[in-house]
Design a protein around this motif. Structure first.
Motif, PDB file in Angstrom:
ATOM      1  N   TYR A 129      36.508  29.983  32.767  1.00  0.00           N
ATOM      2  CA  TYR A 129      36.833  30.612  34.122  1.00  0.00           C
ATOM      3  C   TYR A 129      38.205  30.843  34.201  1.00  0.00           C
ATOM      4  O   TYR A 129      39.095  29.937  34.132  1.00  0.00           O
ATOM      5  CB  TYR A 129      36.181  29.745  35.147  1.00  0.00           C
ATOM      6  CG  TYR A 129      36.347  30.211  36.405  1.00  0.00           C
ATOM      7  CD1 TYR A 129      36.269  31.338  36.751  1.00  0.00           C
ATOM      8  CD2 TYR A 129      36.659  29.155  37.644  1.00  0.00           C
ATOM      9  CE1 TYR A 129      36.722  31.872  38.366  1.00  0.00           C
ATOM     10  CE2 TYR A 129      36.748  29.709  38.827  1.00  0.00           C
ATOM     11  CZ  TYR A 129      36.991  30.908  39.359  1.00  0.00           C
ATOM     12  OH  TYR A 129      36.752  31.292  40.631  1.00  0.00           O
ATOM     13  N   VAL A 130      38.476  32.254  34.315  1.00  0.00           N
ATOM     14  CA  VAL A 130      39.846  32.707  34.542  1.00  0.00           C
ATOM     15  C   VAL A 130      40.071  33.115  36.047  1.00  0.00           C
ATOM     16  O   VAL A 130      39.396  34.251  36.230  1.00  0.00           O
ATOM     17  CB  VAL A 130      40.238  33.856  33.531  1.00  0.00           C
ATOM     18  CG1 VAL A 130      41.607  34.379  33.815  1.00  0.00           C
ATOM     19  CG2 VAL A 130      40.099  33.562  32.140  1.00  0.00           C
ATOM     20  N   ALA A 131      40.496  32.248  36.948  1.00  0.00           N
ATOM     21  CA  ALA A 131      40.714  32.533  38.381  1.00  0.00           C
ATOM     22  C   ALA A 131      41.502  33.589  38.541  1.00  0.00           C
ATOM     23  O   ALA A 131      42.913  33.530  38.108  1.00  0.00           O
ATOM     24  CB  ALA A 131      40.943  31.402  38.858  1.00  0.00           C
ATOM     25  N   SER A 132      41.409  34.589  39.421  1.00  0.00           N
ATOM     26  CA  SER A 132      42.328  35.490  39.922  1.00  0.00           C
ATOM     27  C   SER A 132      43.347  35.216  41.001  1.00  0.00           C
ATOM     28  O   SER A 132      44.342  35.541  40.835  1.00  0.00           O
ATOM     29  CB  SER A 132      41.389  36.690  40.616  1.00  0.00           C
ATOM     30  OG  SER A 132      40.317  37.235  39.400  1.00  0.00           O
ATOM     31  N   ALA A 133      42.901  34.398  41.860  1.00  0.00           N
ATOM     32  CA  ALA A 133      43.975  33.880  42.862  1.00  0.00           C
ATOM     33  C   ALA A 133      43.494  32.535  43.010  1.00  0.00           C
ATOM     34  O   ALA A 133      42.943  32.058  43.992  1.00  0.00           O
ATOM     35  CB  ALA A 133      43.773  34.761  44.320  1.00  0.00           C
ATOM     36  N   THR A 193      48.772  44.190  45.284  1.00  0.00           N
ATOM     37  CA  THR A 193      49.088  42.956  44.389  1.00  0.00           C
ATOM     38  C   THR A 193      48.022  42.126  44.259  1.00  0.00           C
ATOM     39  O   THR A 193      47.547  41.644  43.140  1.00  0.00           O
ATOM     40  CB  THR A 193      50.241  42.263  44.934  1.00  0.00           C
ATOM     41  OG1 THR A 193      50.439  41.025  44.342  1.00  0.00           O
ATOM     42  CG2 THR A 193      49.627  41.515  46.575  1.00  0.00           C
ATOM     43  N   THR A 194      47.014  41.974  45.095  1.00  0.00           N
ATOM     44  CA  THR A 194      45.633  41.449  44.762  1.00  0.00           C
ATOM     45  C   THR A 194      44.873  42.062  43.933  1.00  0.00           C
ATOM     46  O   THR A 194      44.173  41.444  43.019  1.00  0.00           O
ATOM     47  CB  THR A 194      44.923  41.219  46.147  1.00  0.00           C
ATOM     48  OG1 THR A 194      45.911  40.833  47.167  1.00  0.00           O
ATOM     49  CG2 THR A 194      43.833  39.976  46.065  1.00  0.00           C
ATOM     50  N   THR A 195      44.935  43.328  43.976  1.00  0.00           N
ATOM     51  CA  THR A 195      44.245  44.066  42.872  1.00  0.00           C
ATOM     52  C   THR A 195      44.655  43.894  41.592  1.00  0.00           C
ATOM     53  O   THR A 195      43.916  43.665  40.670  1.00  0.00           O
ATOM     54  CB  THR A 195      44.128  45.475  43.335  1.00  0.00           C
ATOM     55  OG1 THR A 195      44.113  46.006  44.424  1.00  0.00           O
ATOM     56  CG2 THR A 195      43.403  46.532  42.340  1.00  0.00           C
ATOM     57  N   MET A 196      45.984  43.707  41.466  1.00  0.00           N
ATOM     58  CA  MET A 196      46.432  43.525  39.989  1.00  0.00           C
ATOM     59  C   MET A 196      46.132  42.065  39.592  1.00  0.00           C
ATOM     60  O   MET A 196      46.163  41.565  38.348  1.00  0.00           O
ATOM     61  CB  MET A 196      47.995  43.546  40.227  1.00  0.00           C
ATOM     62  CG  MET A 196      48.701  43.259  38.795  1.00  0.00           C
ATOM     63  SD  MET A 196      48.189  44.397  37.323  1.00  0.00           S
ATOM     64  CE  MET A 196      48.742  46.137  37.706  1.00  0.00           C
ATOM     65  N   HIS A 197      45.899  40.989  40.621  1.00  0.00           N
ATOM     66  CA  HIS A 197      45.543  39.867  40.297  1.00  0.00           C
ATOM     67  C   HIS A 197      44.158  39.569  39.506  1.00  0.00           C
ATOM     68  O   HIS A 197      43.905  39.176  38.550  1.00  0.00           O
ATOM     69  CB  HIS A 197      45.429  38.669  41.265  1.00  0.00           C
ATOM     70  CG  HIS A 197      46.972  38.167  41.577  1.00  0.00           C
ATOM     71  ND1 HIS A 197      48.050  39.171  42.452  1.00  0.00           N
ATOM     72  CD2 HIS A 197      47.465  37.032  41.613  1.00  0.00           C
ATOM     73  CE1 HIS A 197      49.083  38.308  42.522  1.00  0.00           C
ATOM     74  NE2 HIS A 197      48.977  37.118  41.982  1.00  0.00           N
ATOM     75  N   GLY A 198      43.285  40.448  39.987  1.00  0.00           N
ATOM     76  CA  GLY A 198      42.055  40.624  39.615  1.00  0.00           C
ATOM     77  C   GLY A 198      41.942  41.324  38.019  1.00  0.00           C
ATOM     78  O   GLY A 198      41.424  40.883  37.038  1.00  0.00           O
ATOM     79  N   TYR A 199      42.854  42.252  38.034  1.00  0.00           N
ATOM     80  CA  TYR A 199      42.888  43.253  36.826  1.00  0.00           C
ATOM     81  C   TYR A 199      43.479  42.374  35.657  1.00  0.00           C
ATOM     82  O   TYR A 199      43.003  42.213  34.580  1.00  0.00           O
ATOM     83  CB  TYR A 199      43.748  44.334  37.142  1.00  0.00           C
ATOM     84  CG  TYR A 199      44.205  45.289  35.960  1.00  0.00           C
ATOM     85  CD1 TYR A 199      43.160  46.057  35.484  1.00  0.00           C
ATOM     86  CD2 TYR A 199      45.176  45.076  35.393  1.00  0.00           C
ATOM     87  CE1 TYR A 199      43.273  46.915  34.325  1.00  0.00           C
ATOM     88  CE2 TYR A 199      45.597  46.094  34.138  1.00  0.00           C
ATOM     89  CZ  TYR A 199      44.685  46.851  33.659  1.00  0.00           C
ATOM     90  OH  TYR A 199      44.834  47.602  32.408  1.00  0.00           O
ATOM     91  N   THR A 200      44.654  41.476  36.044  1.00  0.00           N
ATOM     92  CA  THR A 200      45.346  40.599  35.008  1.00  0.00           C
ATOM     93  C   THR A 200      44.291  39.767  34.546  1.00  0.00           C
ATOM     94  O   THR A 200      44.463  39.290  33.451  1.00  0.00           O
ATOM     95  CB  THR A 200      46.524  39.935  35.641  1.00  0.00           C
ATOM     96  OG1 THR A 200      47.695  41.008  36.064  1.00  0.00           O
ATOM     97  CG2 THR A 200      47.219  39.043  34.789  1.00  0.00           C
ATOM     98  N   SER A 201      43.602  38.875  35.495  1.00  0.00           N
ATOM     99  CA  SER A 201      42.747  37.908  35.215  1.00  0.00           C
ATOM    100  C   SER A 201      41.644  38.187  34.175  1.00  0.00           C
ATOM    101  O   SER A 201      41.267  37.715  33.191  1.00  0.00           O
ATOM    102  CB  SER A 201      42.020  37.232  36.153  1.00  0.00           C
ATOM    103  OG  SER A 201      41.177  38.184  37.071  1.00  0.00           O
ATOM    104  N   ALA A 202      41.222  39.660  34.369  1.00  0.00           N
ATOM    105  CA  ALA A 202      40.202  40.201  33.511  1.00  0.00           C
ATOM    106  C   ALA A 202      40.756  40.459  32.135  1.00  0.00           C
ATOM    107  O   ALA A 202      40.217  40.480  30.967  1.00  0.00           O
ATOM    108  CB  ALA A 202      39.515  41.482  34.241  1.00  0.00           C
ATOM    109  N   ARG A 203      41.888  41.188  32.267  1.00  0.00           N
ATOM    110  CA  ARG A 203      42.674  41.464  30.824  1.00  0.00           C
ATOM    111  C   ARG A 203      42.808  40.350  30.137  1.00  0.00           C
ATOM    112  O   ARG A 203      42.563  40.377  28.808  1.00  0.00           O
ATOM    113  CB  ARG A 203      43.940  42.054  31.101  1.00  0.00           C
ATOM    114  CG  ARG A 203      44.114  43.476  31.733  1.00  0.00           C
ATOM    115  CD  ARG A 203      43.804  44.611  30.565  1.00  0.00           C
ATOM    116  NE  ARG A 203      44.746  44.362  29.748  1.00  0.00           N
ATOM    117  CZ  ARG A 203      45.939  45.269  29.290  1.00  0.00           C
ATOM    118  NH1 ARG A 203      46.001  45.984  30.381  1.00  0.00           N
ATOM    119  NH2 ARG A 203      46.742  44.942  28.490  1.00  0.00           N
TER     120      ARG A 203
END
Length: 399
Positions: free
Chosen positions: A125-129, A310-320
């Protein structure tokens, strides 16, 4: 004549060949990922932002041919901003859908229960925030990773306040969530050690609609600086009430909810001078990732018709991160198990627009660090740390 016939034959057969190759490519079994976010309820705004970041990363991978020939299938679920619903959705994804990895999550009251369930199923599980330190330090979970950590917010915030603002009296308002509570406790301890007095610390429950009594207490406490641990909707109400009845503050700073283009747009002139923190925003990116960041902004705008934040990028980073680990496993022709995926997650070292992403032994990001921004003329200006500053802080301000 024969050449002409061959040319026409090639032109005729080319679409058929391409279609066949595409069919073969997607004939491989898809890689199923689960995503759980608050898409409705109190936290829906940020849940949708994380979802869009994750979805964009998955669509990027599929557009370039998937992961080693496997299409990525994203199964999105709404936790309705409720821990009980989050657990039910996670169980459905793990038991019925048999996903190989989980993504998403906003606030640790939602992330925590999912992380425990993922561990029991041995699914990464890679949490985004996520911020609560106990999720990685107290309850060791080898299947839990995250792209943010509390230290990356508390450290720059406290350094900025003690070194730049140098207030005598600080008030703190925080939400009754694990992350916000720990944030307030950590900040209060550091500021006291730096010599600041904290005459007022107050907790509120999610969904509060009136902060007028608290602001009266701030005025009576003669605070120089107010730190808000609330989210976007809380800070909208708090700032509006503060503007209607000034309380004598010299600075207002909120790590969540202020450093957003949508906050500036909604508040208009009332947003001027406010301080916030962010890990990324259009124009605020890790040095060396400017081109990648600009391409992301343009592609995201085209896909969703809105500005990423910034929240969008947290989601993007976790998925990457999860997608990169999955690809490494598939390239080695190994099965996608919790052990193989977690091994590759633990070995990642990616330079992304939000951060250089490398996990420590606990699953925390080693280099996650936010910057302090101030809204000046309706733009976000980085004012701390000095190495990344794009302008000077305007202080004191009359609130």
């Amino acid at each position: 004549m024969n050449k002409c016939r061959r040319f026409l034959l090639i032109v005729f057969l080319l679409p058929v060949i391409l279609l066949t190759l595409t069919s073969v490519l997607w004939a491989a079994e898809p890689v199923k990922l689960g995503e759980i976010n608050p898409l409705s309820g109190y936290l829906a705004k940020h849940g949708w932002e994380i979802h869009q970041g994750i979805l964009y990363a998955v669509e990027e991978v599929n557009a370039r041919g998937g992961l080693a020939g496997h299409r990525v299938e994203l199964l999105s679920r709404d936790d309705r901003s409720s821990p009980e619903v989050a657990v039910n959705q996670a169980q459905e994804l793990l038991y019925r859908e048999k996903v190989v990895g989980l993504l998403g999550g906003y606030v640790d009251s939602l992330v925590g229960p999912i992380s425990q369930l993922a561990a029991r199923h041995r699914v990464p599980y890679v949490a985004s925030a996520s911020l609560q330190s106990a999720l990685t330090r107290q309850w060791r979970n080898p299947y839990f990773f995250r792209v943010s950590k509390l230290e990356g917010i508390v450290e720059p915030l406290c350094q900025f306040i003690s070194q730049t603002l140098k207030p005598q009296r600080v008030a703190i308002l925080y939400m009754a969530t694990p992350g916000s509570t720990e944030f307030a406790t950590e900040v209060a301890g550091r500021l006291r050690r730096a010599g600041a007095a904290l005459p007022l610390m107050e907790k509120f429950r999610p969904g509060a609609r009136d902060f007028s009594v608290f602001l009266l207490k701030v005025k009576e406490a003669k605070a120089d600086v107010l730190i808000s641990g609330g989210f976007f909707p809380d800070n909208l109400i708090l700032v509006r009430q503060m503007r209607e009845r000034p309380v004598g503050l010299k600075a207002f700073i909120a790590p969540w909810g202020v450093a957003y283009p949508s906050f500036i747009e909604e508040m208009g002139p009332a947003s001027e001078g406010l301080l916030g923190l962010c890990a990324w925003n259009p124009g605020v990116t890790m040095p060396g990732t400017e081109k990648e960041s600009q391409a992301f902004v343009q592609g995201f705008r085209h896909r969703f018709g809105v500005e990423p934040n910034t929240t969008t990028m947290h989601g993007y980073t976790s998925a990457r991160a999860l997608l990169a680990a999955l690809e490494k496993v598939l390239q080695k022709k190994e099965p996608l198990t919790g052990a193989t995926i977690c091994r590759e997650l633990a070995g990642l070292d990616l330079l992304l627009p939000m951060e250089r992403l490398k996990f420590d032994a606990y699953g925390d990001p080693m280099y996650y660090q936010q910057v302090v921004v101030q809204i000046q003329q309706r733009k976000m200006v980085v004012v701390y740390p000095p190495a990344r500053a794009t302008g000077r802080v305007q202080y004191p301000w009359d609130f």
